[in-house]
Design a protein around this motif. Structure first.
Motif, PDB file in Angstrom:
ATOM      1  N   PRO A 124     -14.619 -14.559   1.433  1.00 45.89           N
ATOM      2  CA  PRO A 124     -15.498 -15.703   1.113  1.00 45.89           C
ATOM      3  C   PRO A 124     -14.783 -17.048   1.170  1.00 45.89           C
ATOM      4  O   PRO A 124     -15.430 -18.091   1.273  1.00 45.89           O
ATOM      5  CB  PRO A 124     -15.983 -15.385  -0.301  1.00 45.89           C
ATOM      6  N   ASN A 125     -13.441 -17.051   1.118  1.00 40.68           N
ATOM      7  CA  ASN A 125     -12.695 -18.303   1.157  1.00 40.68           C
ATOM      8  C   ASN A 125     -12.302 -18.722   2.566  1.00 40.68           C
ATOM      9  O   ASN A 125     -11.732 -19.804   2.739  1.00 40.68           O
ATOM     10  CB  ASN A 125     -11.437 -18.190   0.294  1.00 40.68           C
ATOM     11  N   ALA A 126     -12.576 -17.882   3.557  1.00 35.16           N
ATOM     12  CA  ALA A 126     -12.234 -18.224   4.935  1.00 35.16           C
ATOM     13  C   ALA A 126     -13.122 -19.375   5.414  1.00 35.16           C
ATOM     14  O   ALA A 126     -14.320 -19.406   5.107  1.00 35.16           O
ATOM     15  CB  ALA A 126     -12.385 -17.005   5.834  1.00 35.16           C
ATOM     16  N   PRO A 127     -12.584 -20.335   6.186  1.00 34.81           N
ATOM     17  CA  PRO A 127     -13.403 -21.471   6.661  1.00 34.81           C
ATOM     18  C   PRO A 127     -14.608 -21.031   7.486  1.00 34.81           C
ATOM     19  O   PRO A 127     -15.699 -21.600   7.343  1.00 34.81           O
ATOM     20  CB  PRO A 127     -12.415 -22.294   7.488  1.00 34.81           C
ATOM     21  N   TYR A 128     -14.409 -20.032   8.355  1.00 30.94           N
ATOM     22  CA  TYR A 128     -15.529 -19.585   9.181  1.00 30.94           C
ATOM     23  C   TYR A 128     -16.642 -18.986   8.313  1.00 30.94           C
ATOM     24  O   TYR A 128     -17.839 -19.242   8.544  1.00 30.94           O
ATOM     25  CB  TYR A 128     -15.040 -18.551  10.193  1.00 30.94           C
ATOM     26  N   VAL A 129     -16.266 -18.190   7.313  1.00 34.17           N
ATOM     27  CA  VAL A 129     -17.269 -17.581   6.435  1.00 34.17           C
ATOM     28  C   VAL A 129     -17.982 -18.651   5.620  1.00 34.17           C
ATOM     29  O   VAL A 129     -19.195 -18.588   5.407  1.00 34.17           O
ATOM     30  CB  VAL A 129     -16.601 -16.533   5.522  1.00 34.17           C
ATOM     31  N   GLN A 130     -17.264 -19.669   5.173  1.00 38.64           N
ATOM     32  CA  GLN A 130     -17.910 -20.746   4.434  1.00 38.64           C
ATOM     33  C   GLN A 130     -18.885 -21.522   5.313  1.00 38.64           C
ATOM     34  O   GLN A 130     -19.965 -21.922   4.879  1.00 38.64           O
ATOM     35  CB  GLN A 130     -16.849 -21.685   3.862  1.00 38.64           C
ATOM     36  N   TRP A 131     -18.519 -21.731   6.585  1.00 36.72           N
ATOM     37  CA  TRP A 131     -19.439 -22.418   7.495  1.00 36.72           C
ATOM     38  C   TRP A 131     -20.683 -21.568   7.751  1.00 36.72           C
ATOM     39  O   TRP A 131     -21.798 -22.085   7.799  1.00 36.72           O
ATOM     40  CB  TRP A 131     -18.721 -22.712   8.814  1.00 36.72           C
ATOM     41  N   LEU A 132     -20.493 -20.254   7.903  1.00 35.24           N
ATOM     42  CA  LEU A 132     -21.642 -19.368   8.084  1.00 35.24           C
ATOM     43  C   LEU A 132     -22.567 -19.410   6.873  1.00 35.24           C
ATOM     44  O   LEU A 132     -23.798 -19.407   7.005  1.00 35.24           O
ATOM     45  CB  LEU A 132     -21.163 -17.929   8.328  1.00 35.24           C
ATOM     46  N   GLY A 133     -21.983 -19.430   5.679  1.00 40.12           N
ATOM     47  CA  GLY A 133     -22.815 -19.511   4.480  1.00 40.12           C
ATOM     48  C   GLY A 133     -23.634 -20.780   4.434  1.00 40.12           C
ATOM     49  O   GLY A 133     -24.816 -20.763   4.071  1.00 40.12           O
ATOM     50  N   ALA A 134     -23.012 -21.914   4.794  1.00 42.43           N
ATOM     51  CA  ALA A 134     -23.758 -23.169   4.822  1.00 42.43           C
ATOM     52  C   ALA A 134     -24.875 -23.120   5.858  1.00 42.43           C
ATOM     53  O   ALA A 134     -25.992 -23.605   5.613  1.00 42.43           O
ATOM     54  CB  ALA A 134     -22.800 -24.323   5.116  1.00 42.43           C
ATOM     55  N   LEU A 135     -24.597 -22.525   7.033  1.00 46.86           N
ATOM     56  CA  LEU A 135     -25.627 -22.399   8.065  1.00 46.86           C
ATOM     57  C   LEU A 135     -26.798 -21.548   7.586  1.00 46.86           C
ATOM     58  O   LEU A 135     -27.970 -21.919   7.769  1.00 46.86           O
ATOM     59  CB  LEU A 135     -25.008 -21.779   9.323  1.00 46.86           C
ATOM     60  N   CYS A 136     -26.513 -20.418   6.955  1.00 40.97           N
ATOM     61  CA  CYS A 136     -27.585 -19.525   6.494  1.00 40.97           C
ATOM     62  C   CYS A 136     -28.403 -20.172   5.387  1.00 40.97           C
ATOM     63  O   CYS A 136     -29.627 -19.977   5.312  1.00 40.97           O
ATOM     64  CB  CYS A 136     -27.000 -18.198   6.020  1.00 40.97           C
ATOM     65  N   ARG A 137     -27.771 -20.960   4.543  1.00 43.86           N
ATOM     66  CA  ARG A 137     -28.526 -21.632   3.485  1.00 43.86           C
ATOM     67  C   ARG A 137     -29.473 -22.671   4.078  1.00 43.86           C
ATOM     68  O   ARG A 137     -30.599 -22.846   3.578  1.00 43.86           O
ATOM     69  CB  ARG A 137     -27.569 -22.285   2.481  1.00 43.86           C
ATOM     70  N   VAL A 138     -29.033 -23.336   5.126  1.00 40.53           N
ATOM     71  CA  VAL A 138     -29.915 -24.296   5.786  1.00 40.53           C
ATOM     72  C   VAL A 138     -31.096 -23.578   6.422  1.00 40.53           C
ATOM     73  O   VAL A 138     -32.254 -24.002   6.306  1.00 40.53           O
ATOM     74  CB  VAL A 138     -29.131 -25.102   6.832  1.00 40.53           C
ATOM     75  N   LEU A 139     -30.837 -22.452   7.082  1.00 40.46           N
ATOM     76  CA  LEU A 139     -31.907 -21.705   7.745  1.00 40.46           C
ATOM     77  C   LEU A 139     -32.888 -21.120   6.731  1.00 40.46           C
ATOM     78  O   LEU A 139     -34.094 -21.097   6.966  1.00 40.46           O
ATOM     79  CB  LEU A 139     -31.310 -20.591   8.605  1.00 40.46           C
ATOM     80  N   ALA A 140     -32.370 -20.633   5.602  1.00 40.65           N
ATOM     81  CA  ALA A 140     -33.252 -20.018   4.601  1.00 40.65           C
ATOM     82  C   ALA A 140     -34.013 -21.064   3.810  1.00 40.65           C
ATOM     83  O   ALA A 140     -35.151 -20.828   3.396  1.00 40.65           O
ATOM     84  CB  ALA A 140     -32.429 -19.143   3.658  1.00 40.65           C
ATOM     85  N   ARG A 141     -33.405 -22.238   3.591  1.00 38.48           N
ATOM     86  CA  ARG A 141     -34.049 -23.262   2.770  1.00 38.48           C
ATOM     87  C   ARG A 141     -35.112 -24.028   3.538  1.00 38.48           C
ATOM     88  O   ARG A 141     -36.154 -24.380   2.991  1.00 38.48           O
ATOM     89  CB  ARG A 141     -32.989 -24.244   2.256  1.00 38.48           C
ATOM     90  N   ALA A 142     -34.884 -24.292   4.785  1.00 38.07           N
ATOM     91  CA  ALA A 142     -35.812 -25.092   5.577  1.00 38.07           C
ATOM     92  C   ALA A 142     -36.072 -24.384   6.901  1.00 38.07           C
ATOM     93  O   ALA A 142     -35.497 -24.728   7.922  1.00 38.07           O
ATOM     94  CB  ALA A 142     -35.245 -26.488   5.821  1.00 38.07           C
ATOM     95  N   PRO A 143     -36.913 -23.353   6.878  1.00 40.02           N
ATOM     96  CA  PRO A 143     -37.138 -22.613   8.123  1.00 40.02           C
ATOM     97  C   PRO A 143     -37.773 -23.451   9.207  1.00 40.02           C
ATOM     98  O   PRO A 143     -37.638 -23.163  10.380  1.00 40.02           O
ATOM     99  CB  PRO A 143     -38.076 -21.480   7.696  1.00 40.02           C
TER     100      PRO A 143
END
Length: 479
Positions: free
Chosen positions: A82-101
């Motif tokens: 969870p602390n890897a930069p790529y994983v953190q970027w993926l988490g931010a991307l998924c939150r954007v997709l889930a919050r504002a479809p």
């Protein structure tokens, strides 16, 4: 052969989508693998890695929708950091997709591509640029991902979000790709829901009370149930005690020498029960006898001298008084000595705990030592705690459930209820209730203990349920 529920049925999404039979077979295998997964981690690994056998892609990740949302599996990695930069970027991307479809809507060029399915949504960096909160995601897109992405939201049957799966590759996503992944999304959502937490009672109640016909039926049923009459009952510890027992008390101050009976031993009238230590009384009796003999001899001598000497006649009255006093003292000591042995005044059963507790114990006059009870003349004594009192009155019924006989019950009728609560041996403040057994032929044995169910008045069900909370509320609020 018909497809299993939740299995592949591409025709449900698009009418003119042609799927390769090999892809259909692989879709079936992936659905079976998802249903056979034993853990959530195994299922996530299967989703992001083995889907490559169905469709080509470069990157895939599973995002768990439990707040605040985490990336739980990434393709090509046995475990995501969870602390890897790529994983953190993926988490931010998924939150954007889930919050504002709506920000993930397909571009105009790809609108015909994403039209066959409502689940899979193709998107690019340009589609996310319209959302100001996704600026940091769009800025780092080129560093982590290829051009085309696909968002696959997962939801259970009630519509609750379970997260989603995101894919990325260089080529654009076709209608066939969206149809196949849309079918897999149903299988994955069903599998992830099996590993997810069960809905709470509040969530279930919210679904049941959703406005509509079902809500009206539930409310009508609750209203009817609230007015159903039920009888107030309370459970209390109870004991079978003797009725009108004879109390054996210490006849005088002294020390108990021995008890001649054992607990629960039947005795007849006149049977010796206990004896006090008579050493001190015997000494007093011997001293009183000596004083009486001395006073009697002095009185006899004075009476003889009074025949010839008038002066001795005056001493006769004094000698007579001392003789009478010594006689009274001797008689009193003799009576006390005769009372050191206590006998049964009537037939019954000796009721007391342990004879060793009384042997050698000093007792005061009138102190209770044991009871003489009639086994055929018993009553029920129950102790109702103050907090559980239901306004019990004389004449109400009470049922005894003895511990020694779990299948037996005994009915009784309340004779009296103590107006004042007193502490029980367990330290609980309770009212004592006395009751007489209804069946004169079937009575529990003396000393039997158990639980008594005391029946009170008839009340509506809502009062029965809310009686204790209302009492606490009134005590706390001071109504």
């Amino acid at each position: 052969m018909h497809p299993a529920p939740g299995g592949p049925s591409p025709g449900n999404h698009a009418n003119n989508v042609r799927i390769d039979p090999q892809q259909l077979a692989m879709l079936w295998q992936l659905a079976a693998r998802a249903r056979d997964a034993q853990t959530e981690a195994t299922l996530g690994f299967t989703v992001v890695n083995e889907t490559l056998s169905l469709l080509p892609y470069r990157q895939a990740a599973w995002w768990r929708g439990t707040a605040p949302g985490t990336v739980a599996a990434v393709s090509g990695l046995p475990e995501s950091d969870p602390n890897a930069p790529y994983v953190q970027w993926l988490g931010a991307l998924c939150r954007v997709l889930a919050r504002a479809p709506e920000t993930a809507a397909p571009s105009a060029a790809d609108a015909t591509v994403a039209a066959p399915t409502e689940r899979a949504r193709a998107f690019t960096a340009a589609d996310l640029a319209v959302d100001p909160s996704a600026a940091h995601v769009v800025q780092d897109w080129q560093a982590w991902w290829p051009e085309h992405g696909l968002w696959l939201p997962l939801a259970d049957r009630s519509g609750r979000s379970l997260g989603g799966v995101v894919f990325a590759r260089d080529a654009a996503w076709t209608a066939v790709d969206c149809a196949l992944l849309g079918e897999l999304a149903q299988v994955w959502a069903h599998a992830f829901a099996a590993f997810g937490p069960r809905p709470s009672w509040f969530e279930r109640a919210r679904v049941i009370l959703k406005p509509g016909r079902q809500q009206r039926r539930v409310l009508i049923a609750l209203a009817i149930a609230c007015v159903i009459p039920v009888r107030l009952t309370v459970l209390a510890p109870a004991e079978v005690t003797p009725k009108d027992p004879f109390v054996v008390r210490a006849p005088l101050d002294g020390v108990i020498d021995r008890l001649y009976v054992q607990p629960n031993q039947p005795v007849a009238a006149g049977t010796p029960l206990l004896g006090l230590d008579a050493t001190t009384l015997q000494s007093r009796y011997a001293l009183a006898r000596k004083d009486f003999d001395t006073a009697q001899e002095e009185y006899r001598q004075t009476a003889q001298l009074a025949v010839t000497d008038d002066r001795n006649r005056l001493d006769m009255a004094e000698r007579k008084g001392k003789l009478d006093q010594s006689a009274v003292q001797l008689d009193y000591t003799a009576q006390q000595l005769a009372r050191v042995r206590v006998s049964a005044a009537r037939a019954g059963v000796a009721v007391f705990a342990d004879p060793n507790e009384w042997t050698g114990k000093a007792v005061a006059v009138g102190e209770k030592i044991l009871l003489l009870a009639d086994p055929a003349h018993v009553e029920l004594s129950a102790y109702v705690p103050v907090a559980d009192n239901v306004d019990v009155k004389a004449g109400a019924t009470i049922t005894l459930y003895p511990k020694s006989s779990p299948l037996a019950t005994y009915e009784a009728r309340i004779d009296s209820v103590a107006y004042r609560a007193e502490p029980t041996p367990d330290g609980v403040l309770a009212y004592r209730i006395r009751a007489t057994f209804s069946d004169a032929t079937a009575r529990p044995p003396l000393g039997a203990m158990g639980t008594a169910r005391i029946h009170g008045n008839w009340v509506p069900l809502f009062y029965y349920v809310l009686r204790r909370p209302l009492t606490l509320a009134r005590q706390w609020l001071g109504w």
